[in-house]
Design a protein around this motif. Structure first.
Motif, PDB file in Angstrom:
ATOM      1  N   ILE A   1    -117.025 -28.387  41.470  1.00 66.83           N
ATOM      2  CA  ILE A   1    -116.602 -28.700  42.840  1.00 66.83           C
ATOM      3  C   ILE A   1    -117.822 -28.736  43.756  1.00 66.83           C
ATOM      4  CG2 ILE A   1    -115.175 -27.993  44.793  1.00 66.83           C
ATOM      5  CD1 ILE A   1    -113.352 -26.544  42.841  1.00 66.83           C
ATOM      6  N   GLU A   2    -117.927 -29.824  44.522  1.00 70.06           N
ATOM      7  CA  GLU A   2    -119.042 -29.972  45.455  1.00 70.06           C
ATOM      8  C   GLU A   2    -118.502 -30.109  46.883  1.00 70.06           C
ATOM      9  OE1 GLU A   2    -122.357 -32.333  42.939  1.00 70.06           O
ATOM     10  OE2 GLU A   2    -120.581 -33.512  43.434  1.00 70.06           O
ATOM     11  N   GLY A   3    -119.132 -29.406  47.819  1.00 69.15           N
ATOM     12  CA  GLY A   3    -118.761 -29.524  49.230  1.00 69.15           C
ATOM     13  C   GLY A   3    -119.578 -30.631  49.878  1.00 69.15           C
TER      14      GLY A   3
ATOM     15  N   ARG B   1    -109.139 -35.233  49.610  1.00 73.02           N
ATOM     16  CA  ARG B   1    -109.822 -34.557  48.499  1.00 73.02           C
ATOM     17  C   ARG B   1    -109.637 -35.360  47.207  1.00 73.02           C
ATOM     18  NH1 ARG B   1    -105.368 -29.867  49.207  1.00 73.02           N
ATOM     19  NH2 ARG B   1    -106.668 -29.361  50.979  1.00 73.02           N
TER      20      ARG B   1
ATOM     21  N   TYR C   1    -116.189 -29.276  54.046  1.00 73.45           N
ATOM     22  CA  TYR C   1    -116.506 -27.854  54.191  1.00 73.45           C
ATOM     23  C   TYR C   1    -115.363 -27.013  54.743  1.00 73.45           C
ATOM     24  CZ  TYR C   1    -121.078 -27.821  52.193  1.00 73.45           C
ATOM     25  OH  TYR C   1    -122.088 -27.878  51.285  1.00 73.45           O
TER      26      TYR C   1
ATOM     27  N   TYR D   1    -113.797 -26.337  51.340  1.00 68.37           N
ATOM     28  CA  TYR D   1    -114.726 -25.569  50.504  1.00 68.37           C
ATOM     29  C   TYR D   1    -114.796 -24.115  50.992  1.00 68.37           C
ATOM     30  CZ  TYR D   1    -119.124 -24.948  47.837  1.00 68.37           C
ATOM     31  OH  TYR D   1    -120.107 -24.546  46.968  1.00 68.37           O
TER      32      TYR D   1
ATOM     33  N   LEU E   1    -115.643 -21.013  48.330  1.00 68.28           N
ATOM     34  CA  LEU E   1    -116.464 -21.500  47.215  1.00 68.28           C
ATOM     35  C   LEU E   1    -117.933 -21.317  47.581  1.00 68.28           C
ATOM     36  CD1 LEU E   1    -114.340 -24.663  46.460  1.00 68.28           C
ATOM     37  CD2 LEU E   1    -114.608 -22.676  44.975  1.00 68.28           C
TER      38      LEU E   1
ATOM     39  N   THR F   1    -118.077 -22.273  41.741  1.00 73.74           N
ATOM     40  CA  THR F   1    -118.081 -23.730  41.966  1.00 73.74           C
ATOM     41  C   THR F   1    -117.195 -24.492  41.024  1.00 73.74           C
ATOM     42  OG1 THR F   1    -120.131 -23.554  40.741  1.00 73.74           O
ATOM     43  CG2 THR F   1    -120.287 -24.399  42.970  1.00 73.74           C
TER      44      THR F   1
END
Ligand SMILES: [Zn+2]
Length: 191
Positions: free
Chosen positions: A8-10, A121, A172, A175, A180, A185
């Motif tokens: 998972i990336e913000g 998302r 964000y 996130y 996170l 992650t």
């Protein structure tokens, strides 16, 4: 990708701009610099920022490259509310009826009629990873994360493309809502 664990990336507030918008804001012939390659092949962060002006105030956003066909400003709900906009939650590229705004760069400014969205998302999948999980393009899945703010993200759109690397993108608000971090992650797909 191990089993059904998803990286998972913000994503911070950012924008994609057309070539003509880039020239209008930075001057004719301007070429973007690459600050950092992103996880999706060919995509990169630049050191260039523009100011997005809303009805209440403005905010600076980073430009991601390369140029696209349409200008697209991606804010979190918190960012958007702060500047007085209420954009819809949309998939990338689905801009019809979204709010416009003024964009200011170092060499000029323009008004765009639409293009401000809250990114829906999503997970980018390689064809192989999607096939291994039995997931199809545009399918909606849920992703569970552990930790102090464990939760299940619903309404996650799967996007399958041979050009992608497998990773999930959240803004964000989302996130941080799940607390996170670099040490937390990964999420687990729950169909
Ligand atoms: Zn993405």
């Amino acid at each position: 990708m191990a089993e059904n664990k998803i990286l998972i990336e913000g994503s911070g507030k950012h924008c994609h701009v057309s070539q003509s918008t880039l020239y209008a804001l930075f001057g004719d012939g301007f070429e973007m610099e690459v600050k950092k390659e992103l996880s999706q092949p060919g995509q990169f962060a630049t050191p260039h920022k523009i100011t997005v002006v809303g009805p209440k105030r403005s905010t600076d956003v980073t430009i991601l490259g390369p140029c696209r066909n349409a200008d697209q400003i991606e804010l979190s709900l918190t960012d958007a509310t702060a500047i007085g906009l209420k954009p819809p939650i949309r998939e990338s590229g689905d801009l019809a009826g979204s709010p416009g705004c003024k964009l200011i760069g170092p060499k000029g400014e323009i008004e765009i009629k639409e293009g401000v969205i809250i990114a829906k998302r999503h997970i980018h999948f390689t064809v192989e990873d999607a096939a291994a999980l039995g997931i199809k393009d545009k399918q909606t899945v849920s992703v569970k994360v552990d930790g102090d703010r464990a939760l299940v993200f619903g309404e996650v759109v799967a996007r399958v493309n041979p050009e992608y690397a497998t990773s999930m993108h959240l803004d964000y608000d989302e996130y941080n809502g799940a607390a996170l971090s670099a040490s937390n992650t990964y999420g687990e797909i729950v169909l």
